[in-house]
Design an enzyme around this catalytic site. Structure first.
Site, PDB file in Angstrom:
ATOM      1  CG  ASP A  19      -2.114   0.902   1.067  1.00  0.00           C
ATOM      2  OD1 ASP A  19      -2.357   1.396  -0.055  1.00  0.00           O
ATOM      3  OD2 ASP A  19      -2.809   1.135   2.082  1.00  0.00           O
ATOM      4  NE  ARG A  23      -1.324   6.654   1.157  1.00  0.00           N
ATOM      5  CZ  ARG A  23      -1.402   5.739   2.115  1.00  0.00           C
ATOM      6  NH1 ARG A  23      -1.113   6.077   3.363  1.00  0.00           N
ATOM      7  NH2 ARG A  23      -1.761   4.510   1.823  1.00  0.00           N
ATOM      8  CG  HIS A  36      -0.187   1.825  -9.275  1.00  0.00           C
ATOM      9  ND1 HIS A  36      -0.417   1.549  -7.951  1.00  0.00           N
ATOM     10  CD2 HIS A  36      -1.288   2.505  -9.708  1.00  0.00           C
ATOM     11  CE1 HIS A  36      -1.603   2.048  -7.592  1.00  0.00           C
ATOM     12  NE2 HIS A  36      -2.151   2.641  -8.643  1.00  0.00           N
ATOM     13  CG  ASN A  67      -8.090  -1.969  -5.022  1.00  0.00           C
ATOM     14  OD1 ASN A  67      -7.199  -2.782  -4.768  1.00  0.00           O
ATOM     15  ND2 ASN A  67      -8.311  -0.934  -4.223  1.00  0.00           N
ATOM     16  CD  GLU A 206       3.268 -13.195  15.790  1.00  0.00           C
ATOM     17  OE1 GLU A 206       3.389 -12.028  16.229  1.00  0.00           O
ATOM     18  OE2 GLU A 206       2.741 -14.129  16.432  1.00  0.00           O
TER      19      GLU A 206
HETATM   20  C1  IPE Z   1      -5.585  -2.667  -0.147  1.00  0.00           C
HETATM   21  O1  IPE Z   1      -5.216  -1.336  -0.315  1.00  0.00           O
HETATM   22  C2  IPE Z   1      -5.559  -3.375  -1.468  1.00  0.00           C
HETATM   23  C3  IPE Z   1      -4.256  -3.507  -2.107  1.00  0.00           C
HETATM   24  C4  IPE Z   1      -3.102  -3.139  -1.606  1.00  0.00           C
HETATM   25  C5  IPE Z   1      -4.286  -4.108  -3.403  1.00  0.00           C
HETATM   26  P1  IPE Z   1      -6.288  -0.169  -0.468  1.00  0.00           P
HETATM   27  O2  IPE Z   1      -5.512   1.072  -0.637  1.00  0.00           O
HETATM   28  O3  IPE Z   1      -7.249  -0.517  -1.539  1.00  0.00           O
HETATM   29  O4  IPE Z   1      -7.033  -0.239   0.936  1.00  0.00           O
HETATM   30  P2  IPE Z   1      -7.888   0.878   1.679  1.00  0.00           P
HETATM   31  O5  IPE Z   1      -8.901   1.386   0.703  1.00  0.00           O
HETATM   32  O6  IPE Z   1      -6.940   1.945   2.102  1.00  0.00           O
HETATM   33  O7  IPE Z   1      -8.484   0.169   2.862  1.00  0.00           O
HETATM   34  C1  IPE Z   2      -1.647   0.196  -3.381  1.00  0.00           C
HETATM   35  O1  IPE Z   2      -1.392   1.558  -3.440  1.00  0.00           O
HETATM   36  C2  IPE Z   2      -1.875  -0.417  -4.733  1.00  0.00           C
HETATM   37  C3  IPE Z   2      -3.279  -0.792  -4.994  1.00  0.00           C
HETATM   38  C4  IPE Z   2      -4.262  -0.702  -4.153  1.00  0.00           C
HETATM   39  C5  IPE Z   2      -3.563  -1.299  -6.314  1.00  0.00           C
HETATM   40  P1  IPE Z   2      -2.577   2.614  -3.474  1.00  0.00           P
HETATM   41  O2  IPE Z   2      -2.945   2.878  -4.888  1.00  0.00           O
HETATM   42  O3  IPE Z   2      -3.693   2.156  -2.604  1.00  0.00           O
HETATM   43  O4  IPE Z   2      -1.866   3.874  -2.840  1.00  0.00           O
HETATM   44  P2  IPE Z   2      -2.476   4.914  -1.811  1.00  0.00           P
HETATM   45  O5  IPE Z   2      -2.985   4.119  -0.645  1.00  0.00           O
HETATM   46  O6  IPE Z   2      -3.562   5.637  -2.527  1.00  0.00           O
HETATM   47  O7  IPE Z   2      -1.318   5.786  -1.451  1.00  0.00           O
HETATM   48 MG    MG Z   3      -4.076   2.391  -0.613  1.00  0.00          MG
END
Ligand code: IPE
Ligand code: IPE
Ligand code: MG
Length: 240
Positions: A19, A23, A36, A67, A206
């Site tokens: 995640d 950002r 990504h 997603n 864990e």
């Molecule tokens: C969880 O991340 C899914 C993946 C990393 C693929 P998200 O960014 O979608 O989760 P939330 O929305 O912050 O809970």
């Molecule tokens: C995780 O990064 C990747 C996927 C969920 C596909 P994010 O795209 O959720 O990145 P943030 O959380 O918006 O920073």
């Molecule tokens: Mg995210």
């Protein structure tokens, strides 16, 4: 023998919620897809670190059932990034004898992505040195729903008695019943939640959380997580 359930020094199975890509890109005033793409480099680095440190199974949350609500260009960008990853990195899977598998509702993915996944899964299916599992269109609740439906169909067909449904029966109907439960779950980017990841399988894992955004998470961060894991005492309900 102490009789205590000590954690093995190295986890056999690590699951990661990758995640923070969005950002990371935003901090650099770049589009989310830039994040990504950098995240794919982190996955390559962690996969190599698993090989070097003896972690057999790596499951990564790449795309959740939730997603799909993201803007269409982000979703299609992620799908084409996945195809690129499969094309560029297939040779590493062969070199290291890593089997690729998918957990999730693979039928929801675009046909071209699915075909590429099926091809690489078939080409690596005899390997057992390492296992890379991509969670794609994955949701922990969806997985349990799918298992319950399969069990209900067996009951309806008279092949299974309701009283015979136990934990082992449910586990046997999950997407990858032969994969051991994760020992360690890592989530990057400072979010302290599961976001519907491996709800059943993480019961006794864990947890390790870090503020580091996924594109910045590399070998040294992974080593830190493994070091912390090695210091944990797993009890599985037994007295301390
Ligand atoms: C969880 O991340 C899914 C993946 C990393 C693929 P998200 O960014 O979608 O989760 P939330 O929305 O912050 O809970
Ligand atoms: C995780 O990064 C990747 C996927 C969920 C596909 P994010 O795209 O959720 O990145 P943030 O959380 O918006 O920073
Ligand atoms: Mg995210």
């Amino acid at each position: 023998m102490s009789g205590r359930a000590e954690a093995a020094a190295v986890p056999r199975h690590v699951a990661i919620i990758m995640d923070g890509n969005g950002r990371w890109a935003k901090q650099r005033l770049r589009p989310r897809l830039f994040g990504h793409r950098a995240g794919a480099e982190s996955l390559r680095a962690v996969l190599r670190a698993c090989r070097d440190r003896g972690v057999e199974y790596l499951t990564v949350y790449a795309f959740s059932t939730e997603n799909w609500v993201r803007p269409e260009d982000e979703v299609s960008g992620l799908m084409s990034l996945l195809r690129t990853f499969l094309k560029k990195d297939e040779h590493e899977l062969h070199e290291n004898q890593v089997r690729l598998r998918v957990t999730g509702r693979i039928q929801d993915l675009p046909e071209a992505v699915r075909a590429e996944l099926e091809r690489v899964m078939a080409a690596t299916k005899t390997y057992a040195k390492g296992h890379l599992i991509l969670a794609l269109s994955y949701g922990g609740r969806a997985e349990i729903v799918d298992a319950v439906r399969a069990l209900a169909a067996e009951v309806q067909a008279g092949k299974l008695a309701p009283a015979a449904i136990d934990e082992a029966a449910i586990a046997a109907h999950l997407y990858l019943p032969d994969v051991p439960d994760p020992d360690l779950m890592i989530r990057t980017s400072g979010e302290l939640r599961l976001s519907n990841f491996l709800l059943w399988q993480l019961s006794y894992a864990e947890f390790y959380f870090t503020e580091t955004l996924w594109p910045d998470f590399r070998e040294a961060d992974f080593a830190k997580a493994l070091d912390e894991y090695a210091r944990r005492q797993r009890r599985f309900g037994a007295p301390s």
